[in-house]
Design an enzyme around this catalytic site. Structure first.
Site, PDB file in Angstrom:
ATOM      1  N   HIS A   7       0.829  -1.206   0.000  1.00 22.42           N
ATOM      2  CA  HIS A   7       0.000   0.000   0.000  1.00 22.42           C
ATOM      3  C   HIS A   7       0.860   1.251   0.000  1.00 22.42           C
ATOM      4  CE1 HIS A   7       0.531  -0.782   4.386  1.00 22.42           C
ATOM      5  NE2 HIS A   7       0.625   0.534   4.470  1.00 22.42           N
ATOM      6  N   HIS A  79       3.895   7.020   3.975  1.00 26.82           N
ATOM      7  CA  HIS A  79       4.859   5.934   3.806  1.00 26.82           C
ATOM      8  C   HIS A  79       4.465   5.006   2.660  1.00 26.82           C
ATOM      9  CE1 HIS A  79       2.017   3.906   6.706  1.00 26.82           C
ATOM     10  NE2 HIS A  79       2.271   2.854   5.959  1.00 26.82           N
ATOM     11  N   GLU A 130       7.915   0.920   4.991  1.00 26.42           N
ATOM     12  CA  GLU A 130       7.466  -0.162   5.864  1.00 26.42           C
ATOM     13  C   GLU A 130       7.695  -1.493   5.150  1.00 26.42           C
ATOM     14  OE1 GLU A 130       3.237  -0.024   6.600  1.00 26.42           O
ATOM     15  OE2 GLU A 130       3.345  -1.405   8.303  1.00 26.42           O
TER      16      GLU A 130
END
Lengths: 134, 134
Positions: A7, A79, A130
């Site tokens: 994502h 992010h 991430e």
């Protein structure tokens, strides 16, 4: 090492602003808003054919996105999240090459119920990155 | 309206820095570096299973990413690109709802040889957003 882009997370001060843009204007398919008090955010996912946009709204005191939103009042990309098959192996490789991991380096259970780590944005092209074990 | 996330673009001052992170550290599959003088950038694509990361390095005078890199010396996420099936219909819908398009509103041929438009970041959650007709 990295697999799919799981994502892109976009932080917004008010989820209604995010929905107005991504659901109403851009025509994305939005999930329900889910409060995640243990992560200090509420989330809505915009499901695209190949990945997701995660809209993040601050929740409660000391939200981890509060200072980002102070610097970026209109919102912004917070992010990127990439999938890895073995998060500890990925971490150990990166640390061995001198890269920094945020926090104590131990994977935490993220907003999707999977182990995650955040990599230091200064070491990753100014991008909070991430890793999520899938 | 929006379909796939075509790519996430990350601007870097020096492509070697981008390759060190995305190819060597994160293990992504990198394309050749392609100078695109008509766009003022050189590009490398990192191919992921579901989308691409586009690394952008300034090329020549007046690169469109020069001012971004002055503000973000370590690099950073420059834009997101979503696919649409009819870029003029998408543009007309957005303008009709009061959203701003950058430039004169006419699609240009982008770095991938397809018609593209850029949406005003202030109207799209602080995010420079590209639409590409596929």
């Amino acid at each position: 090492m990295i697999g799919r882009l799981n994502h892109v997370a976009i932080a917004v001060s008010n989820m209604e602003d995010g929905l107005k843009v991504y659901r109403d204007a851009l025509g994305g398919q939005a999930s329900e808003k889910i409060p995640q008090p243990e992560h200090g955010v509420s989330t809505v996912f915009i499901e695209l054919p190949n990945t997701k946009v995660e809209l993040l709204e601050p929740l409660g005191e000391n939200s981890p996105i509060a200072s980002f939103l102070e610097r970026n009042a209109a919102g912004g990309i917070h992010h990127l999240c990439y999938e890895v098959s073995d998060i500890r192996a990925a971490r150990d490789k990166l640390i061995g090459e001198g890269y920094r991991i945020l926090g104590d380096g131990e994977p935490k259970i993220g907003a999707h119920g999977k182990p995650v780590l955040f990599l230091h944005p200064k070491d990753f092209l100014g991008t909070l990155t991430e890793l999520e074990e899938i």
